[in-house]
Design an enzyme around this catalytic site. Sequence first.
Site, PDB file in Angstrom:
ATOM      1  N   GLY A  59      50.999   5.935  13.856  1.00 56.45           N
ATOM      2  CA  GLY A  59      51.567   4.897  12.922  1.00 56.45           C
ATOM      3  C   GLY A  59      52.438   5.161  11.851  1.00 56.45           C
ATOM      4  CD  GLU A  60      49.427   5.520   9.671  1.00 55.34           C
ATOM      5  OE1 GLU A  60      48.775   4.757   9.033  1.00 55.34           O
ATOM      6  OE2 GLU A  60      48.239   6.271  10.818  1.00 55.34           O
ATOM      7  CE1 TYR A  61      54.697  13.569  13.945  1.00 54.14           C
ATOM      8  CE2 TYR A  61      56.271  10.980  16.290  1.00 54.14           C
ATOM      9  CZ  TYR A  61      56.512  12.404  15.230  1.00 54.14           C
ATOM     10  OH  TYR A  61      57.128  13.811  15.557  1.00 54.14           O
ATOM     11  N   GLY A  64      56.570   8.488   8.826  1.00 57.24           N
ATOM     12  CA  GLY A  64      57.224   9.379   8.053  1.00 57.24           C
ATOM     13  C   GLY A  64      58.516   9.979   8.676  1.00 57.24           C
TER      14      GLY A  64
END
Length: 411
Positions: A59-61, A64
């Site tokens: 999710g963070e990938y 970003g």
Amino acid sequence: MGFIYNIGIALAGFGLKTTSLFNEKIKKGVVGRQKTYSTLQKNLKPSDKTLWFHCASLGEYEQGLPVFKALRNRYKEHKIILSFFSPSGYDIRKNSPIANVVVYLPLDTKKNANRFLDLLNPELTVFVKYDIWPNFLNELKRRQLRAILISAAFRENQSFFKFYGKQVREALFAFQHIFTQNDHSKKLLQSINYNNVTVSGDTRFDRVSSQLEQDNTLKFIETFKQNRLCVVAGSTWPEDEILLINFINSEDSKGVKFIIAPHNIKSNQIKNIQEKLTVESVLFSEKDNKNLEIAEVFIIDTIGILSKIYSYAHIAHVGGAVGTTGLHNTLEPAVFGVPIIIGTHHSKFPEAQDMIDKGGMFSISNQKEFDAILNELIQNDQKRFLAGNNNLKYIETNKGAVTKILKYLNL
């Protein structure tokens, strides 16, 4: 870094190794971290210029990625190292085109931080949202290496803002600048005298908006869907699937096509869904040998195509909030102008409450409420269109975080 924290990390490392004997996912992380340094040594030379991107998980990938792509285009001569802590991120993006090297982040010990940064020596480090590792960050600061945190979201109950949180709080000051999703997070940072902060918004809005620029065509979905109204249930858990199966097995589902993309695609879970359905269903894995047109339910037993599938939805249900596992990405269907149904456990997801308040998302707590709102959205074309349009407007209004971050970085 404090003695107690370092003892805690050591105990956590021991606990992960022990648990890995019984848990395949944790085992992947433990084994993967053992290969990190050899992978870096194989792919990096002391003369290489590098950037370091770190994400907790997938999710963070995705959050970003718009910033990562811009930096990739700007720093073509640099080698980019992408690190994950979770296997769910590493497994899916270990061949990411934005990175030269993808590794697991070692546990946050002083020894690991020194060894890792000796190999990288990054000109710029970008952390996404959270996953604040004090030893790594303090070592970045000691070496005077530039680091930023993007799409950060903070809450009062986090240790950074508690009397006992001095050690982890100091790690935040390793970031040259922090870009927050909202004013509330900025004020929390200012309450601990961190003032190099900009409210940029959430980069996920830019990320999902880019989906509209891609080719989302999936011929097999078109074959299955025909010209029928289509409900797409994404990232579902058993709690979600019970609601869906009960509705699909009822008379209310007649004339509607359903696509279910479970979070857990293990064969026993998929089999359990199929066995409970009383209508014709087909799996993605068997689509080439089945007549898709006659199936009423399409079960997606693979990963990586859900964002495209949402483009075919008239109504979406996003899993995770019926139970307590955590709401999955609601912005992915919202960008396609689709009304969304979720459960009630969404307090940590401000975008969900925003879309509820704007009339594009509907929170349900039981089967009766689920059936009622799904029936209404199926039968009332105007309500369905207005709700979906409200979600699209919400996405459009909140774009722009990437531009603010790149402006700060002079890109």
